[in-house]
Structures are given as structure tokens and as C-alpha cells.
Design an enzyme around this catalytic site. Structure first.
Site, PDB file in Angstrom:
ATOM      1  N   HIS A 240     -55.733  34.299  70.776  1.00 17.78           N
ATOM      2  CA  HIS A 240     -56.118  33.160  71.017  1.00 17.78           C
ATOM      3  C   HIS A 240     -56.163  31.866  71.016  1.00 17.78           C
ATOM      4  CE1 HIS A 240     -59.972  36.306  69.556  1.00 17.78           C
ATOM      5  NE2 HIS A 240     -59.354  36.490  70.410  1.00 17.78           N
TER       6      HIS A 240
ATOM      7  N   HIS B 171     -63.782  45.570  66.973  1.00 17.20           N
ATOM      8  CA  HIS B 171     -63.136  45.452  66.735  1.00 17.20           C
ATOM      9  C   HIS B 171     -62.074  46.357  66.672  1.00 17.20           C
ATOM     10  CE1 HIS B 171     -63.156  40.319  66.377  1.00 17.20           C
ATOM     11  NE2 HIS B 171     -62.782  40.901  67.491  1.00 17.20           N
TER      12      HIS B 171
ATOM     13  N   ASP C  49     -40.564  43.892  47.330  1.00 13.78           N
ATOM     14  CA  ASP C  49     -39.715  43.556  47.764  1.00 13.78           C
ATOM     15  C   ASP C  49     -39.140  43.192  49.363  1.00 13.78           C
ATOM     16  OD1 ASP C  49     -38.497  45.920  47.431  1.00 13.78           O
ATOM     17  OD2 ASP C  49     -36.720  45.035  46.261  1.00 13.78           O
TER      18      ASP C  49
ATOM     19  N   ARG D  90     -65.048  47.368  78.382  1.00 15.56           N
ATOM     20  CA  ARG D  90     -64.173  46.171  78.183  1.00 15.56           C
ATOM     21  C   ARG D  90     -63.665  46.122  79.649  1.00 15.56           C
ATOM     22  NH1 ARG D  90     -63.992  44.714  73.497  1.00 15.56           N
ATOM     23  NH2 ARG D  90     -62.035  44.802  73.438  1.00 15.56           N
TER      24      ARG D  90
ATOM     25  N   TYR E 144     -71.744  47.232  75.478  1.00 20.82           N
ATOM     26  CA  TYR E 144     -71.829  48.293  74.947  1.00 20.82           C
ATOM     27  C   TYR E 144     -72.683  48.506  74.059  1.00 20.82           C
ATOM     28  CZ  TYR E 144     -67.486  45.033  74.517  1.00 20.82           C
ATOM     29  OH  TYR E 144     -66.337  44.244  75.329  1.00 20.82           O
TER      30      TYR E 144
ATOM     31  N   GLU F 275     -60.299  43.407  80.871  1.00 18.14           N
ATOM     32  CA  GLU F 275     -59.760  42.197  80.460  1.00 18.14           C
ATOM     33  C   GLU F 275     -58.543  41.919  81.037  1.00 18.14           C
ATOM     34  OE1 GLU F 275     -59.111  42.138  76.674  1.00 18.14           O
ATOM     35  OE2 GLU F 275     -58.606  39.391  76.643  1.00 18.14           O
TER      36      GLU F 275
ATOM     37  N   HIS G 154     -70.120  38.838  72.864  1.00 21.63           N
ATOM     38  CA  HIS G 154     -69.059  38.190  72.662  1.00 21.63           C
ATOM     39  C   HIS G 154     -68.957  36.710  74.180  1.00 21.63           C
ATOM     40  CE1 HIS G 154     -66.030  40.661  75.969  1.00 21.63           C
ATOM     41  NE2 HIS G 154     -66.810  41.970  74.969  1.00 21.63           N
TER      42      HIS G 154
ATOM     43  N   ASP H 148     -52.770  39.792  77.279  1.00 22.26           N
ATOM     44  CA  ASP H 148     -54.287  40.899  76.581  1.00 22.26           C
ATOM     45  C   ASP H 148     -55.307  41.402  77.238  1.00 22.26           C
ATOM     46  OD1 ASP H 148     -56.667  41.003  74.948  1.00 22.26           O
ATOM     47  OD2 ASP H 148     -57.212  39.018  74.448  1.00 22.26           O
TER      48      ASP H 148
ATOM     49  N   GLU I 177     -62.677  38.537  80.383  1.00 21.89           N
ATOM     50  CA  GLU I 177     -62.846  39.827  79.846  1.00 21.89           C
ATOM     51  C   GLU I 177     -64.734  40.762  79.516  1.00 21.89           C
ATOM     52  OE1 GLU I 177     -61.901  39.743  75.244  1.00 21.89           O
ATOM     53  OE2 GLU I 177     -61.039  37.986  75.869  1.00 21.89           O
TER      54      GLU I 177
ATOM     55  N   ASP J 229     -58.054  47.890  73.922  1.00 18.87           N
ATOM     56  CA  ASP J 229     -57.054  46.439  74.163  1.00 18.87           C
ATOM     57  C   ASP J 229     -56.009  46.476  73.753  1.00 18.87           C
ATOM     58  OD1 ASP J 229     -57.342  43.476  73.854  1.00 18.87           O
ATOM     59  OD2 ASP J 229     -59.118  43.451  73.579  1.00 18.87           O
TER      60      ASP J 229
ATOM     61  N   HIS K 263     -60.725  33.159  76.712  1.00 14.47           N
ATOM     62  CA  HIS K 263     -60.292  32.545  75.133  1.00 14.47           C
ATOM     63  C   HIS K 263     -59.405  31.902  75.761  1.00 14.47           C
ATOM     64  CE1 HIS K 263     -57.836  35.994  73.978  1.00 14.47           C
ATOM     65  NE2 HIS K 263     -58.813  36.518  74.044  1.00 14.47           N
TER      66      HIS K 263
END
Ligand code: GLY
Ligand code: MN
Ligand code: MN
Length: 436
Positions: free
Chosen positions: A356, A238, A35, A400, A383, A402, A345, A266, A379, A255, A349
Site C-alpha cells: 500500500h 485479511h 536473540d 477478488r 464476498y 487483482e 473495500h 500484488d 482489485e 492474494d 491503492h
């Protein structure tokens, strides 16, 4: 609450529709277990047009003639409000949110056929939610069942998202102010993390610093699950486990961005756990930063959405060759896409209500042309997983960087600039924190 931005978006959608009726439900509450529900967040389209925060609500817009916005919402209920909090109810909602009328959500199914009858078009997000599709189909069939009384069902069903996505691509002043606030909070959270990080701490301890800073500043949610990735984890794009101990000598990629009244920031920063970049770490980092500068320089009105990506890839390709990660010429590496082994990547975006964000990236076959008011991330990354043909000095380095860009009349405004990214600035901030 200032209802005027929401009202003017409704009027703008009504003008785009020209004719017909739009039905825009908010998101349902979702059970997490037994619940207990997940924290509630309104549907982004519904929020964009209403600012109305309660679940079980539907916006109906009627175009043509005098345009009308009607809300269906939960009834007032003293007993339920004792347990779950305030409800506006159909009596108070019109004045509080600027709707022309409001009704109980319990009346929706009975009223839908009347609302649809003799309208030339229905604007709806067909396919988004099977239960809603069925509800709309039932209402349309109820109208069709009355053909002999002269009622006609809409001849056209249009996807309301197509019109809304175009609107959402260019942010208004209200949205930009919220995005700047989300950016400012996330920048401070990244600074806080840089001061806090040390070998022996766990990734989740760093994540907690973000959640603390976000929430204490009034952000309602992280804009997505924060990625706090030490060492090799930075090469998992991710990664969200955030459960490993940080070690001396490795990089940490974070990130993390937050949401303010629905609008996301972001931001990614990558920095050394011990506060000093090693030679190979600095090489990869400097390359990614140079790629980001090139990408940012390409964000301006008249450029396309693809231009920053192309600019970043060109810099990265050259650097990958210089670092002996790849062989061949820059053009050859770009042509064969061999750079994708280390940069898989895209460079950005759209950003807004959704991290996104909504909005087409192409206009027909062509990449979208940037105009002032658009917001996008920039970004680039690199890697490097261990492999026999990769110089060992670079193994497990994942970087990265960004930032969030607002397209302006002259170029772009980086609204996340307060999170340090120059090597000297990061090292200085971390050094000062140690000696504080
Ligand atoms: N945090 C998700 C992204 O950078 O696209
Ligand atoms: Mn992003
Ligand atoms: Mn990100």
C-alpha cells in the site's frame, strides 16, 4: 550496484527541499524472540534514496549551496563480520553508493547539532518513531543551548515524507523494471498454484508453492502475508491462517505477491479447487471480471484515482441486483451504498516499495489525477456471506481479481497479465496440469 537511480532521487529531493537539512534514518533491526531478529528490511524512504542495505544507517542531505549527501553507517568490524556478514563501513560506502561523505554511526549524536546549526529548516519524519523524535529534540536543544555563541536552530521543521511521497508516486525506469520483475515472478507463482491445487490439499501447501517460486526466482520476501483462502475463508478479507483443507466444489482465493529489491507485486486470483467453475461461481466470477475490465478501462492519464472504483462499483451494483443479492436501481444501490454489504473495500491503492504505497490519494479536496508512471492495483471483488435474504446458491462465494497497472501515455499497462483470469484460460490450465 547501479547507484545512479538513487543518486538522482537524492538530487531531486535536494532540489525540492531548496534549503535546509534532511535526516532520514533506516529501519531498526527488530527482535523476534530472545536473540533472533526478524528478517531485516530497510526503511522504504531510506532505501529509495540510498539502496544501502545495512541497518544502523542514517542519510543526511544538505540543500542550498553545493548539495551534499552524507551517510552515517556501522563501522567495519572484523569480529562482527565473521558472525553477521560484510559491512561497508564509512571508508567504502561513499564510492560504493555515491555519497559525498560517510561517517561512523557512533559519531551521529555528536555531529547532529553541528549539522543542524544555522540551517533554516529541518526535514524529518516527525512522529514516525518516538526514540528518533527524542534524539532529534535533544540535538535541537543542543543547538539552542549555543545561542550565545551565535548558533541558531532551524526555524522550520518540515515533514520530509510529504516531498518524498510526491516523488514516489511516479515511478522511474529503475523502479518500473523491478516492479515488472516482481509482477512476472508472482504471475508464475499463481500459475504454479493453479496447477498444484486439488481437493485434499491444505491451504498452507499452496502457500508453500508461492514461497518456493518467489524465493527460487530471487525475490527476497513476499510483499505481504499471502492470503490462501478456500471456500468461506475467501469472505474474510485479511484471512492469513492458511490452515484449512481444500474441498471439492469450493473456490480458492489467493492474494499473493512478492518483493524484488524492495518493490512489490500484488495479485489476486480466484479459481475452483476442482478446476471447473459451478454455475453460481461462474456468475459471481464473471461479474467481478467485468467490473475489473470496466475499472481498467478507466485507468488513463487525466482520469482520477477514483474513476476505476466508480466504474467497478457501477458494474457490481448492476450484477448484485441481477443476482437478487440487492433490490432497487443501480443508482439507488450506489447512492445508498448497499453494495458495500458485498463489496466493502476500494478498487485499488498505489503500489511500489510498500504494497500500500506512499502517496496522497487526494490533492486538496479532489481525487488525484493519474499521470504516466503511477502504479496502482485494480482489485474489485464480491464476498457473499450466508444470510436468509441471500440466495443460497451464492453462499460463501468470495471472489477478488487483482492486477497491477502502470499508467502509460495512452492508458495503462497491466503488468500482471500473465496470471490467467479468463474462466476458459484457468480451466484449461488446470485441466492440462491434471493430465500432464
Ligand atoms: N494484498 C493486499 C491488498 O490487496 O491490498
Ligand atoms: Mn492490493
Ligand atoms: Mn492483494
Amino acid at each position: 550496484m547501479d547507484t545512479s537511480p538513487f543518486r538522482s532521487r537524492r538530487l531531486s529531493l535536494l532540489a525540492r527541499m531548496g534549503e535546509g537539512v534532511a535526516i532520514i534514518p533506516t529501519a531498526p533491526e527488530r527482535v523476534r524472540n530472545r536473540d533472533t531478529t526478524f528478517p531485516y528490511r530497510a526503511d522504504s524512504y531510506f532505501h529509495y534514496l540510498t539502496g544501502f542495505p545495512e541497518p544502523e544507517a542514517v542519510l543526511v542531505l544538505i540543500a542550498g549551496g553545493t548539495p551534499r549527501s552524507i551517510l552515517f553507517c556501522r563501522d567495519k568490524d572484523v569480529e562482527k563480520e565473521i558472525w553477521d556478514g560484510f559491512r561497508h563501513g564509512p571508508e567504502a560506502a561513499p564510492a560504493a553508493f555515491g555519497f559525498d561523505a560517510a561517517h561512523s554511526i557512533r559519531e551521529l549524536d555528536a555531529k547532529l547539532p553541528e549539522l543542524l546549526a544555522n540551517q533554516p529548516a529541518l526535514w524529518f519524519s516527525l512522529g514516525h518513531d518516538a526514540a528518533w523524535d527524542a534524539r532529534i529534540a535533544a540535538a535541537l536543544n543542543a543547538v539552542r543551548a549555543q545561542t550565545r555563541s551565535g548558533k541558531r536552530a532551524p526555524a522550520a521543521i518540515r515533514d520530509v515524507r510529504a516531498a518524498l511521497d510526491e516523488m514516489r508516486l511516479v515511478k522511474d525506469a529503475h523502479e518500473i523494471a523491478l516492479m515488472r520483475e516482481a509482477a512476472a515472478i508472482a504471475c508464475d507463482a499463481h500459475r504454479r498454484a493453479m496447477r498444484f491445487v486439488a481437493a485434499g490439499r491444505f491451504e498452507y501447501e499452496i502457500e508453500a508453492e508461492f514461497l518456493h517460486e518467489f524465493r527460487r526466482r530471487g525475490s527476497q520476501f513476499p510483499a505481504y502475508s499471502p492470503i490462501v483462502a478456500g471456500g468461506a475463508n475467501a469472505c474474510v478479507l485479511h484471512y492469513v491462517d492458511n490452515n484449512r483443507e481444500l474441498r471439492d466444489g469450493e473456490l480458492l482465493l489467493i492474494d499473493a505477491g512478492c518483493e524484488v529489491d524492495g518493490y512489490a507485486s500484488d495479485i489476486t486470483r480466484t479459481f475452483p479447487v476442482n478446476g471447473r467453475f459451478s454455475g453460481p461461481q461462474a456468475d459471481v466470477y464473471s461479474l467481478v471480471l467485468e467490473a475489473q475490465h470496466a475499472a481498467i478501462a478507466a485507468i488513463k492519464p487525466g482520469a482520477t484515482f477514483h474513476d476505476p472504483h466508480a466504474a467497478a462499483v457501477r458494474v457490481l451494483a448492476r450484477g448484485m441486483i441481477d443476482m437478487k443479492l440487492l433490490e432497487g436501481s443501480v443508482d439507488g444501490v450506489i447512492e445508498s451504498e448497499s453494495y458495500k454489504r458485498f463489496y466493502m473495500h476500494r478498487t485499488g491503492h498505489w503500489l511500489g516499495l510498500d504494497v500500500h504505497d506512499a502517496g496522497e490519494y487526494k490533492d486538496g479536496e479532489e481525487w488525484r489525477v493519474l499521470v504516466p508512471g503511477m502504479t496502482l492495483t485494480v482489485e474489485p471483488g464480491c464476498y457473499i456471506r450466508p444470510a436468509d435474504d441471500v440466495p443460497q446458491a451464492f453462499w460463501n462465494i468470495g471472489v477478488r481479481i487483482e492486477d497491477d497497472a502502470l499508467v502509460t501515455a495512452e492508458g495503462c499497462d497491466i503488468i500482471t497479465e500473465d496470471a490467467p483470469k479468463k474462466i476458459a484460460d484457468i480451466e484449461a490450465l488446470m485441466r492440462d496440469a491434471k493430465h500432464a
